[in-house]
Design a protein around this motif. Structure first.
Motif, PDB file in Angstrom:
ATOM      1  N   ARG A 111       2.232 -10.442   2.335  1.00 16.12           N
ATOM      2  CA  ARG A 111       0.973 -10.420   1.606  1.00 16.12           C
ATOM      3  C   ARG A 111       1.145  -9.464   0.424  1.00 16.12           C
ATOM      4  NH1 ARG A 111       0.827 -10.682   6.572  1.00 16.12           N
ATOM      5  NH2 ARG A 111       0.659  -8.472   7.063  1.00 16.12           N
ATOM      6  N   ILE A 112       0.633  -9.878  -0.730  1.00 12.00           N
ATOM      7  CA  ILE A 112       0.756  -9.071  -1.946  1.00 12.00           C
ATOM      8  C   ILE A 112      -0.625  -8.828  -2.517  1.00 12.00           C
ATOM      9  CG2 ILE A 112       1.719  -8.925  -4.271  1.00 12.00           C
ATOM     10  CD1 ILE A 112       3.939 -10.783  -3.391  1.00 12.00           C
ATOM     11  N   GLU A 113      -0.910  -7.578  -2.849  1.00 14.23           N
ATOM     12  CA  GLU A 113      -2.172  -7.201  -3.490  1.00 14.23           C
ATOM     13  C   GLU A 113      -1.857  -6.487  -4.804  1.00 14.23           C
ATOM     14  OE1 GLU A 113      -5.257  -7.836  -2.392  1.00 14.23           O
ATOM     15  OE2 GLU A 113      -4.525  -8.778  -0.557  1.00 14.23           O
ATOM     16  N   GLY A 114      -2.652  -6.732  -5.828  1.00 14.46           N
ATOM     17  CA  GLY A 114      -2.550  -6.005  -7.079  1.00 14.46           C
ATOM     18  C   GLY A 114      -1.734  -6.658  -8.174  1.00 14.46           C
ATOM     19  N   LEU A 115      -1.325  -7.911  -7.985  1.00 14.44           N
ATOM     20  CA  LEU A 115      -0.485  -8.557  -9.000  1.00 14.44           C
ATOM     21  C   LEU A 115      -1.164  -8.798 -10.349  1.00 14.44           C
ATOM     22  CD1 LEU A 115       1.845 -11.173  -7.292  1.00 14.44           C
ATOM     23  CD2 LEU A 115       2.474  -9.155  -8.588  1.00 14.44           C
ATOM     24  N   TRP A 157      -0.269  -1.029  -9.683  1.00 10.79           N
ATOM     25  CA  TRP A 157       0.078  -0.655  -8.312  1.00 10.79           C
ATOM     26  C   TRP A 157       0.041  -1.945  -7.498  1.00 10.79           C
ATOM     27  CZ3 TRP A 157      -3.370   3.149  -5.013  1.00 10.79           C
ATOM     28  CH2 TRP A 157      -2.866   3.236  -3.710  1.00 10.79           C
ATOM     29  N   VAL A 158       1.179  -2.361  -7.001  1.00 15.62           N
ATOM     30  CA  VAL A 158       1.263  -3.576  -6.208  1.00 15.62           C
ATOM     31  C   VAL A 158       1.672  -3.191  -4.788  1.00 15.62           C
ATOM     32  CG1 VAL A 158       2.407  -5.807  -5.904  1.00 15.62           C
ATOM     33  CG2 VAL A 158       1.816  -5.012  -8.196  1.00 15.62           C
ATOM     34  N   LEU A 159       0.933  -3.699  -3.823  1.00 17.00           N
ATOM     35  CA  LEU A 159       1.230  -3.475  -2.414  1.00 17.00           C
ATOM     36  C   LEU A 159       1.835  -4.749  -1.848  1.00 17.00           C
ATOM     37  CD1 LEU A 159       0.430  -1.606   0.249  1.00 17.00           C
ATOM     38  CD2 LEU A 159      -1.083  -3.532   0.577  1.00 17.00           C
ATOM     39  N   ASP A 165       2.923  -6.174   1.739  1.00 20.59           N
ATOM     40  CA  ASP A 165       2.817  -5.928   3.176  1.00 20.59           C
ATOM     41  C   ASP A 165       3.758  -6.875   3.905  1.00 20.59           C
ATOM     42  OD1 ASP A 165       2.138  -5.630   5.831  1.00 20.59           O
ATOM     43  OD2 ASP A 165      -0.015  -5.846   5.518  1.00 20.59           O
ATOM     44  N   HIS A 216       5.038  -0.063  -1.743  1.00 22.55           N
ATOM     45  CA  HIS A 216       4.148   0.254  -2.858  1.00 22.55           C
ATOM     46  C   HIS A 216       4.995   0.297  -4.123  1.00 22.55           C
ATOM     47  CE1 HIS A 216       0.685   1.504  -0.382  1.00 22.55           C
ATOM     48  NE2 HIS A 216       1.591   1.976   0.444  1.00 22.55           N
TER      49      HIS A 216
END
Length: 129
Positions: free
Chosen positions: A81-85, A90-92, A94, A101
């Motif tokens: 799972r990717i957040e912040g693209l 800041w891209v997380l 998971d 991070h």
């Protein structure tokens, strides 16, 4: 997250270490800067490792995240799972057993996750991990 993903059996220590090595290799291949790995096993239930790295620009941060996700899927069959693209400051990423991070340097400096998550330990660079 699907119910099936939530019920996945825990990974073995060998699988976690293979994942950790692949994450570090992918970031190295993509010229990530200041890569730090913080062991979380026994300290937090969220993951076994937290990897923090910087990219020189939002474009590099986004590219590193996308390439890492593609590599984990191709080589280990892992869906992340990717957040912040959209902004990519800041891209997380998971990957269940490892949380990655990826930051632009000034954003990383502002949040200083290494200090927050080190639990009094010194974060380890990949050469010392």
């Amino acid at each position: 997250m699907t119910d099936e993903a939530a019920k996945a059996p825990p990974a073995s220590a060998e699988e976690v270490e293979a994942l950790h090595r692949l994450v570090l290799q992918s970031l190295d291949d993509d010229k990530a800067e200041e890569v730090t790995s913080i062991p979380l096993a026994g300290k937090s239930s969220i993951a076994d490792h937290m990897v923090i790295a910087s990219g020189r620009s939002s474009r590099q941060v986004a590219a590193m995240a996308n390439k890492l996700a593609e590599r984990l899927k191709r080589e280990l069959g892992r869906h992340v799972r990717i957040e912040g693209l959209p902004v990519a400051d800041w891209v997380l990423v998971d990957a269940d057993d490892i949380i990655i991070h990826l930051f632009r340097p000034e954003v990383r400096s502002f949040y200083n996750l290494e200090r927050m998550w080190a639990f009094g330990d010194e974060p380890k660079s990949p050469g010392n991990a």
